[in-house]
Design a protein around this motif. Structure first.
Motif, PDB file in Angstrom:
ATOM      1  N   THR A   1     -96.755 -20.515  74.628  1.00  0.00           N
ATOM      2  CA  THR A   1     -97.705 -19.466  74.301  1.00  0.00           C
ATOM      3  C   THR A   1     -98.784 -19.356  75.370  1.00  0.00           C
ATOM      4  N   ASN A   2     -99.253 -18.127  75.607  1.00  0.00           N
ATOM      5  CA  ASN A   2    -100.406 -17.849  76.459  1.00  0.00           C
ATOM      6  C   ASN A   2    -100.237 -18.306  77.904  1.00  0.00           C
ATOM      7  N   PHE A   3     -99.031 -18.176  78.449  1.00  0.00           N
ATOM      8  CA  PHE A   3     -98.794 -18.391  79.870  1.00  0.00           C
ATOM      9  C   PHE A   3     -98.501 -17.077  80.589  1.00  0.00           C
ATOM     10  N   ILE A   4     -97.763 -16.182  79.925  1.00  0.00           N
ATOM     11  CA  ILE A   4     -97.276 -14.952  80.536  1.00  0.00           C
ATOM     12  C   ILE A   4     -97.918 -13.762  79.825  1.00  0.00           C
ATOM     13  N   THR A   5     -98.589 -12.877  80.572  1.00  0.00           N
ATOM     14  CA  THR A   5     -99.273 -11.742  79.949  1.00  0.00           C
ATOM     15  C   THR A   5     -98.290 -10.725  79.385  1.00  0.00           C
ATOM     16  N   ASN A   6     -98.809  -9.886  78.514  1.00  0.00           N
ATOM     17  CA  ASN A   6     -98.007  -8.803  77.949  1.00  0.00           C
ATOM     18  C   ASN A   6     -97.494  -7.875  79.053  1.00  0.00           C
ATOM     19  N   GLU A   7     -98.353  -7.600  80.043  1.00  0.00           N
ATOM     20  CA  GLU A   7     -97.961  -6.713  81.139  1.00  0.00           C
ATOM     21  C   GLU A   7     -96.803  -7.299  81.940  1.00  0.00           C
ATOM     22  N   LEU A   8     -96.829  -8.604  82.174  1.00  0.00           N
ATOM     23  CA  LEU A   8     -95.738  -9.230  82.917  1.00  0.00           C
ATOM     24  C   LEU A   8     -94.468  -9.268  82.073  1.00  0.00           C
ATOM     25  N   ARG A   9     -94.587  -9.477  80.770  1.00  0.00           N
ATOM     26  CA  ARG A   9     -93.390  -9.485  79.921  1.00  0.00           C
ATOM     27  C   ARG A   9     -92.699  -8.114  79.949  1.00  0.00           C
ATOM     28  N   SER A  10     -93.478  -7.034  79.963  1.00  0.00           N
ATOM     29  CA  SER A  10     -92.873  -5.701  80.088  1.00  0.00           C
ATOM     30  C   SER A  10     -92.143  -5.566  81.417  1.00  0.00           C
ATOM     31  N   THR A  11     -92.730  -6.082  82.486  1.00  0.00           N
ATOM     32  CA  THR A  11     -92.071  -6.048  83.794  1.00  0.00           C
ATOM     33  C   THR A  11     -90.782  -6.857  83.767  1.00  0.00           C
ATOM     34  N   LEU A  12     -90.827  -8.031  83.178  1.00  0.00           N
ATOM     35  CA  LEU A  12     -89.639  -8.892  83.116  1.00  0.00           C
ATOM     36  C   LEU A  12     -88.509  -8.212  82.359  1.00  0.00           C
ATOM     37  N   SER A  13     -88.842  -7.464  81.313  1.00  0.00           N
ATOM     38  CA  SER A  13     -87.794  -6.768  80.568  1.00  0.00           C
ATOM     39  C   SER A  13     -87.058  -5.784  81.465  1.00  0.00           C
ATOM     40  N   ALA A  14     -87.769  -5.176  82.403  1.00  0.00           N
ATOM     41  CA  ALA A  14     -87.160  -4.180  83.280  1.00  0.00           C
ATOM     42  C   ALA A  14     -86.196  -4.797  84.291  1.00  0.00           C
ATOM     43  N   LEU A  15     -86.300  -6.105  84.535  1.00  0.00           N
ATOM     44  CA  LEU A  15     -85.330  -6.761  85.424  1.00  0.00           C
ATOM     45  C   LEU A  15     -83.911  -6.614  84.876  1.00  0.00           C
ATOM     46  N   LEU A  16     -83.796  -6.479  83.556  1.00  0.00           N
ATOM     47  CA  LEU A  16     -82.482  -6.328  82.936  1.00  0.00           C
ATOM     48  C   LEU A  16     -81.850  -4.975  83.251  1.00  0.00           C
TER      49      LEU A  16
ATOM     50  N   ASN B   1     -76.234  -4.931  75.192  1.00  0.00           N
ATOM     51  CA  ASN B   1     -76.124  -4.650  76.622  1.00  0.00           C
ATOM     52  C   ASN B   1     -76.316  -3.166  76.927  1.00  0.00           C
ATOM     53  N   GLN B   2     -76.123  -2.298  75.924  1.00  0.00           N
ATOM     54  CA  GLN B   2     -76.321  -0.878  76.158  1.00  0.00           C
ATOM     55  C   GLN B   2     -77.796  -0.481  76.106  1.00  0.00           C
ATOM     56  N   LEU B   3     -78.634  -1.411  75.692  1.00  0.00           N
ATOM     57  CA  LEU B   3     -80.073  -1.179  75.708  1.00  0.00           C
ATOM     58  C   LEU B   3     -80.668  -1.427  77.097  1.00  0.00           C
ATOM     59  N   PHE B   4     -79.981  -2.235  77.923  1.00  0.00           N
ATOM     60  CA  PHE B   4     -80.544  -2.624  79.212  1.00  0.00           C
ATOM     61  C   PHE B   4     -80.897  -1.439  80.108  1.00  0.00           C
ATOM     62  N   PRO B   5     -80.010  -0.427  80.284  1.00  0.00           N
ATOM     63  CA  PRO B   5     -80.386   0.697  81.148  1.00  0.00           C
ATOM     64  C   PRO B   5     -81.604   1.461  80.666  1.00  0.00           C
TER      65      PRO B   5
ATOM     66  N   VAL C   1     -80.796  -9.459  64.952  1.00  0.00           N
ATOM     67  CA  VAL C   1     -79.628  -9.364  65.825  1.00  0.00           C
ATOM     68  C   VAL C   1     -78.428  -9.974  65.115  1.00  0.00           C
ATOM     69  N   SER C   2     -77.242  -9.558  65.530  1.00  0.00           N
ATOM     70  CA  SER C   2     -76.022 -10.090  64.941  1.00  0.00           C
ATOM     71  C   SER C   2     -74.976 -10.246  66.036  1.00  0.00           C
ATOM     72  N   ARG C   3     -74.284 -11.380  66.005  1.00  0.00           N
ATOM     73  CA  ARG C   3     -73.204 -11.630  66.959  1.00  0.00           C
ATOM     74  C   ARG C   3     -71.905 -11.106  66.347  1.00  0.00           C
ATOM     75  N   GLN C   4     -71.371 -10.029  66.922  1.00  0.00           N
ATOM     76  CA  GLN C   4     -70.185  -9.382  66.410  1.00  0.00           C
ATOM     77  C   GLN C   4     -69.051  -9.473  67.431  1.00  0.00           C
ATOM     78  N   PHE C   5     -67.847  -9.164  66.961  1.00  0.00           N
ATOM     79  CA  PHE C   5     -66.729  -9.056  67.897  1.00  0.00           C
ATOM     80  C   PHE C   5     -67.081  -7.989  68.924  1.00  0.00           C
ATOM     81  N   GLY C   6     -67.044  -8.355  70.175  1.00  0.00           N
ATOM     82  CA  GLY C   6     -67.425  -7.426  71.227  1.00  0.00           C
ATOM     83  C   GLY C   6     -68.834  -7.631  71.740  1.00  0.00           C
ATOM     84  N   GLY C   7     -69.597  -8.535  71.132  1.00  0.00           N
ATOM     85  CA  GLY C   7     -70.922  -8.844  71.675  1.00  0.00           C
ATOM     86  C   GLY C   7     -72.034  -8.744  70.648  1.00  0.00           C
ATOM     87  N   TRP C   8     -73.266  -8.896  71.140  1.00  0.00           N
ATOM     88  CA  TRP C   8     -74.448  -8.858  70.294  1.00  0.00           C
ATOM     89  C   TRP C   8     -74.814  -7.423  69.944  1.00  0.00           C
ATOM     90  N   LYS C   9     -75.312  -7.238  68.704  1.00  0.00           N
ATOM     91  CA  LYS C   9     -75.920  -5.979  68.308  1.00  0.00           C
ATOM     92  C   LYS C   9     -77.354  -6.252  67.855  1.00  0.00           C
TER      93      LYS C   9
END
Length: 458
Positions: free
Chosen positions: A436-451, A197-201, A98-106
């Motif tokens: 480590t080893n608190f949150i399952t892979n399945e829950l992490r995928s769900t959490l990503s969708a909150l975005l 931020n354009q990845l979120f949708p 990732v890189s912090r650029q003018f206008g936000g993260w890429k």
């Protein structure tokens, strides 16, 4: 508190550079360029894999992974079961640059072909490779940008996390995010810099962003509110950010830890490795292919050709599914902070005891626990669906293994806890993602969708 919601994927055009359509068009181009072909073969036809002296399916280099037999006590079904499992002690590398650029993260996105993916190509981390692959056991091309992942000291997130514990035996990947000073030109069209931020949708889309990318994004962004706050958030997304920093949980962290400790004291993993040719029960062995009418998956050997991989031809065992997995998560606003109703689950492949997963996680009705069955029966009358999407899980090891994700909204008083379920605040989950080893892979995928959901006051 009443809430209003908006699924961000309903908007096809985004601010700045990329639209959802442009991302999907890019993926389609890369899918055609990969010329991915998958053919089922017998184990005896393989030039790389064999049934070894331990009666496991292994690679001739003794690297990559083994397919082993497992006998274990299944807590949800309260019975002993046998099944094949993937034993892959190597730690894989999942890293976003990732890189912090003018206008936000890429973020450097990879359009990666995997033999088991629905659609062939899905968006992946900048570097996604097993240790055997990046050490070039296959004698193929080097993994691009690997030195950034292995040698950079500018790590914004760096933690080992579990994979699917129902299929992998104690498997962990390194989830890592590395900051680079600038967005360098990419030499291959499979890599593109995309505004974060354009990845979120796109996280609301089915079969577009793979489970590894979802895992790293959830770990990085939801464990580090400062990073998320520096993205260009819509007004509705600020409610999610507020919940990440809020300190108004229903249960304090000590009570939740005591709950998990009590479950770990009461229930212990009871598993033994057995010859994969002697699984018994309903399992049938046919020259490396394993099938069972009582299980939602099988094992088969496949031969793969792919022009955009470091090694353009190989064969391997792969786990194939014949029915989707139900991954349903209930969310609510409690004390002005977003909470998720999480399940503590102990699966055959867990490494360190119970991990937290979605409210319901079941391959079939028969696989549900008693508590999950009660939730499945009662939820339709008290919930509102916020988001549904499907994902084919880990296409390098699983063939068309589809999970159907759903995030449901409910008033907390309408959905009660159970011995294996607790309401956990998003801020508490944020803290656990740093471990480590608190949150399952399945829950992490769900959490990503909150975005991909805009939360706002109604």
């Amino acid at each position: 508190m009443k809430m209003a919601f908006k699924n961000m994927a309903s908007s096809s055009e985004l601010n700045l550079g990329w639209s959802v359509k442009q991302l999907l068009d890019w993926r389609e181009v890369e899918s055609n360029r990969s010329r991915l072909q998958v053919q089922e073969i017998k184990l005896s036809q393989s030039g790389e894999w064999q049934l070894d002296s331990t009666c496991s399916i292994s690679h001739h280099s003794q690297r990559y992974f083994r397919m082993v037999g497992m006998n274990y006590f299944d807590i949800p079904r309260k019975q002993r079961l046998t099944q094949p499992m993937i034993d892959q002690p190597e730690v894989g590398m999942l890293c976003f640059l990732v890189s912090r650029q003018f206008g936000g993260w890429k973020i450097l996105l990879q359009a990666k072909a995997e033999p088991g993916n629905v659609n062939g190509v899905q968006f992946a981390p900048s570097i996604q490779a097993t240790c055997s692959n990046y050490q070039r056991v296959h004698q193929g091309e080097p993994v691009p940008y690997l030195d950034y992942a292995l040698k950079s000291d500018f790590r914004l997130y760096d933690q080992l996390q579990s994979e699917q514990n129902s299929r992998f035996l104690c498997k962990r990947n390194c989830n890592r995010v590395v900051k680079v000073s600038e967005t360098f030109p990419t030499a291959d069209s499979a890599y593109q810099w995309v505004p974060l931020n354009q990845l979120f949708p796109v996280l609301a889309q089915s079969h577009v962003i793979n489970t590894d990318a979802r895992s790293v994004l959830a770990c990085w962004l939801l464990s580090n509110p400062d990073i998320l706050s520096k993205s260009k958030l819509r007004q509705g997304e600020l409610q999610l950010l507020n919940s990440l920093v809020a300190d108004r949980p229903l249960h304090d962290l000590g009570d939740l830890q005591h709950w998990l400790d009590s479950l770990n004291a009461k229930w212990k993993l009871d598993r033994q490795q057995i010859p994969i040719t002697e699984l018994g029960g309903s399992w049938n062995w046919d020259d490396g292919n394993l099938t069972s009418h009582n299980h939602a998956f099988s094992v088969r050997q496949i031969a793969v050709q792919c022009q955009t991989r470091e090694n353009p031809a190989w064969d391997q065992p792969i786990i194939a599914a014949n029915k989707p997995t139900n991954l349903t998560t209930v969310v609510s606003m409690i004390n002005g902070s977003l909470h998720l109703l999480l399940q503590a689950r102990l699966e055959a492949g867990n490494r360190d005891g119970f991990e937290l997963t979605t409210t319901i996680q079941a391959e079939s009705i028969e696989a549900q626990s008693v508590e999950e069955s009660k939730y499945a029966e009662n939820l339709p009358s008290v919930t509102t669906s916020l988001l549904r999407f499907a994902n084919s899980e880990e296409g390098g090891r699983f063939d068309q293994c589809i999970s159907e994700y759903e995030i449901l909204w409910a008033e907390a008083n309408d959905v009660l806890e159970s011995p294996f379920h607790r309401w956990v605040s998003l801020s508490q989950i944020s803290g656990w993602l740093k471990k480590t080893n608190f949150i399952t892979n399945e829950l992490r995928s769900t959490l990503s969708a909150l975005l991909a959901i805009e939360f706002s006051d109604a």
